[in-house]
Enzyme design. Structure first.
Site, PDB file in Angstrom:
ATOM      1  N   ASN A   9      -8.596   3.858  -1.824  1.00  0.00           N
ATOM      2  CA  ASN A   9      -9.650   4.085  -1.315  1.00  0.00           C
ATOM      3  C   ASN A   9     -10.158   5.319  -0.757  1.00  0.00           C
ATOM      4  OD1 ASN A   9     -11.846   3.441   0.846  1.00  0.00           O
ATOM      5  ND2 ASN A   9     -10.532   2.593   2.383  1.00  0.00           N
ATOM      6  N   TRP A  10     -11.032   6.144  -1.498  1.00  0.00           N
ATOM      7  CA  TRP A  10     -11.323   7.506  -1.229  1.00  0.00           C
ATOM      8  C   TRP A  10     -11.915   7.557   0.104  1.00  0.00           C
ATOM      9  CZ3 TRP A  10     -13.054  10.028  -6.560  1.00  0.00           C
ATOM     10  CH2 TRP A  10     -12.025  10.239  -7.277  1.00  0.00           C
ATOM     11  N   LYS A  11     -12.406   6.527   0.659  1.00  0.00           N
ATOM     12  CA  LYS A  11     -13.332   6.717   1.869  1.00  0.00           C
ATOM     13  C   LYS A  11     -14.470   7.904   1.622  1.00  0.00           C
ATOM     14  CE  LYS A  11      -9.560   4.965   4.415  1.00  0.00           C
ATOM     15  NZ  LYS A  11      -8.701   5.203   5.576  1.00  0.00           N
ATOM     16  N   HIS A  96     -13.333  -3.735   5.661  1.00  0.00           N
ATOM     17  CA  HIS A  96     -12.485  -2.571   5.949  1.00  0.00           C
ATOM     18  C   HIS A  96     -12.590  -2.502   7.397  1.00  0.00           C
ATOM     19  CE1 HIS A  96     -10.566   1.098   6.697  1.00  0.00           C
ATOM     20  NE2 HIS A  96      -9.901   0.949   5.224  1.00  0.00           N
ATOM     21  N   GLU A  98     -12.458   0.173   9.352  1.00  0.00           N
ATOM     22  CA  GLU A  98     -13.575   1.392   9.635  1.00  0.00           C
ATOM     23  C   GLU A  98     -14.965   0.740   9.527  1.00  0.00           C
ATOM     24  OE1 GLU A  98     -11.960   4.173   6.752  1.00  0.00           O
ATOM     25  OE2 GLU A  98     -10.160   4.382   7.984  1.00  0.00           O
ATOM     26  N   GLU A 168      -3.959  -4.733   6.700  1.00  0.00           N
ATOM     27  CA  GLU A 168      -4.007  -3.398   7.211  1.00  0.00           C
ATOM     28  C   GLU A 168      -4.110  -3.251   8.686  1.00  0.00           C
ATOM     29  OE1 GLU A 168      -5.663  -0.493   4.240  1.00  0.00           O
ATOM     30  OE2 GLU A 168      -7.392  -1.108   5.370  1.00  0.00           O
ATOM     31  N   GLY A 174      -4.450   5.777   8.549  1.00  0.00           N
ATOM     32  CA  GLY A 174      -4.618   7.227   8.746  1.00  0.00           C
ATOM     33  C   GLY A 174      -3.963   7.855   9.867  1.00  0.00           C
ATOM     34  N   SER A 214      -1.219   4.020   6.122  1.00  0.00           N
ATOM     35  CA  SER A 214      -0.174   5.235   5.968  1.00  0.00           C
ATOM     36  C   SER A 214       0.655   4.907   4.744  1.00  0.00           C
ATOM     37  CB  SER A 214       0.256   5.607   7.298  1.00  0.00           C
ATOM     38  OG  SER A 214      -0.345   5.948   8.172  1.00  0.00           O
ATOM     39  N   GLY A 235      -5.361   5.088   1.397  1.00  0.00           N
ATOM     40  CA  GLY A 235      -6.441   5.931   1.855  1.00  0.00           C
ATOM     41  C   GLY A 235      -5.961   7.256   1.574  1.00  0.00           C
ATOM     42  N   GLY A 236      -5.589   8.191   2.518  1.00  0.00           N
ATOM     43  CA  GLY A 236      -5.127   9.606   2.544  1.00  0.00           C
ATOM     44  C   GLY A 236      -4.446  10.037   0.894  1.00  0.00           C
TER      45      GLY A 236
HETATM   46  P1  PGA Z   1      -4.418   5.353   5.015  1.00  0.00           P
HETATM   47  O1  PGA Z   1      -5.600   4.463   4.945  1.00  0.00           O
HETATM   48  O2  PGA Z   1      -3.680   5.170   3.693  1.00  0.00           O
HETATM   49  O3  PGA Z   1      -5.211   6.668   4.970  1.00  0.00           O
HETATM   50  O4  PGA Z   1      -3.703   4.923   6.171  1.00  0.00           O
HETATM   51  C1  PGA Z   1      -5.628   3.114   4.308  1.00  0.00           C
HETATM   52  C2  PGA Z   1      -7.075   2.293   4.487  1.00  0.00           C
HETATM   53  O5  PGA Z   1      -7.837   2.774   5.066  1.00  0.00           O
HETATM   54  O6  PGA Z   1      -7.127   1.520   3.423  1.00  0.00           O
END
Ligand code: PGA
Length: 252
Positions: A9-11, A96, A98, A168, A174, A214, A235-236
């Site tokens: 997930n590149w966001k 998600h 966010e 999640e 994050g 994470s 994500g990251g």
């Molecule tokens: P993260 O994000 O790996 O940066 O914690 C995961 C996600 O939001 O799917």
């Protein structure tokens, strides 16, 4: 052996198409394809619309980070599931945290999106998870149950098996504060028990449930090999090709 999923997930990254291309190139060149791992890249919408993304790989799959629930029409700024399907997407992340938090997405909106993704013959990746406050107050199960039941409300048993879930915990996203394997596995078992009441034994056993929050190359294998998740939502760490390839390698 069922496949393990690694979903990137590149966001809202990277800033330029040139960087996105570079990532695809690096992964293509250096990642060894594996029959046991399905690697799905979910870039921002603007990089999906590129022949480069679709044709850049034999084994990378494309996904989107979100969608709207209508097919077409006067919905300024929205992107529909059939549009994504036409670009070569096979997966769409819905719900998600966010989007729930910053965009005010409700369980009802998430449910509509999930249905629309299924109708367009793609696989939704439904994200559920509790906040730190909800966990501290002992509401983790209650939250998971509410999000799951609302998201999957009325879904026919025959299409349930197209769905992928992602646990999640919001506090782990994050933050570098990943959920312990033991706690994550407790949530996993709870979700499986709920699925059993909703879809029966088969669904409870085989519906893929991913962990996200994470994840990095050091903890990745633990969630799959120890805590028995069917994959990871990343994500990251998915923005660094070297780290991302390491994660995929650890799951083979
Ligand atoms: P993260 O994000 O790996 O940066 O914690 C995961 C996600 O939001 O799917």
């Amino acid at each position: 052996m069922p496949k393990v999923f690694v979903v990137a997930n590149w966001k809202m990254n990277p800033m330029t198409f040139a960087e996105a291309k570079q990532f695809f190139r690096a992964v293509n060149k250096n990642m060894k394809p594996s029959k046991s791992v399905e690697v799905v890249i979910c870039p921002p919408f603007v990089y999906l619309n590129s022949q480069f993304a679709v044709h850049s790989s034999q084994f990378l799959r494309l996904g989107a980070q979100d969608c709207f629930w209508e097919q077409k029409g006067a919905f300024t700024g929205e992107i529909s599931p059939p549009m994504l399907k036409n670009l070569g997407c096979e997966y769409v992340i819905v719900g998600h945290s966010e989007r729930r938090r910053h965009l005010g997405e409700t369980d009802e909106m998430v449910h509509r999106k999930l249905n629309a993704v299924l109708a367009a013959k793609m696989r939704p990746i439904l994200c559920i998870g509790e906040t730190a406050e909800e966990r501290e107050r002992g509401f983790t199960h209650r939250v998971l149950q509410k999000q799951l039941m609302a998201g999957l409300r009325g879904i026919k048993k025959s299409v349930l098996e197209k769905i992928i879930l992602a646990y999640e915990p919001v506090w782990a996203i994050g933050t570098g504060n990943a959920c312990s394997f033991e706690e994550a596995e407790k949530a996993l078992h709870f979700i499986r028990r709920l699925l059993k009441t909703m879809g029966g034994v088969h669904i409870a056993k085989f519906l893929p449930i991913l962990y996200g929050g994470s994840v990095n190359s050091l903890n990745a294998a633990g969630y799959v090999k120890q805590a028995t998740f069917q994959g990871l939502l990343i994500g990251g760490a998915s923005l660094d090709p070297v780290e991302f390839i390491k994660i995929v390698d650890r799951l083979k």
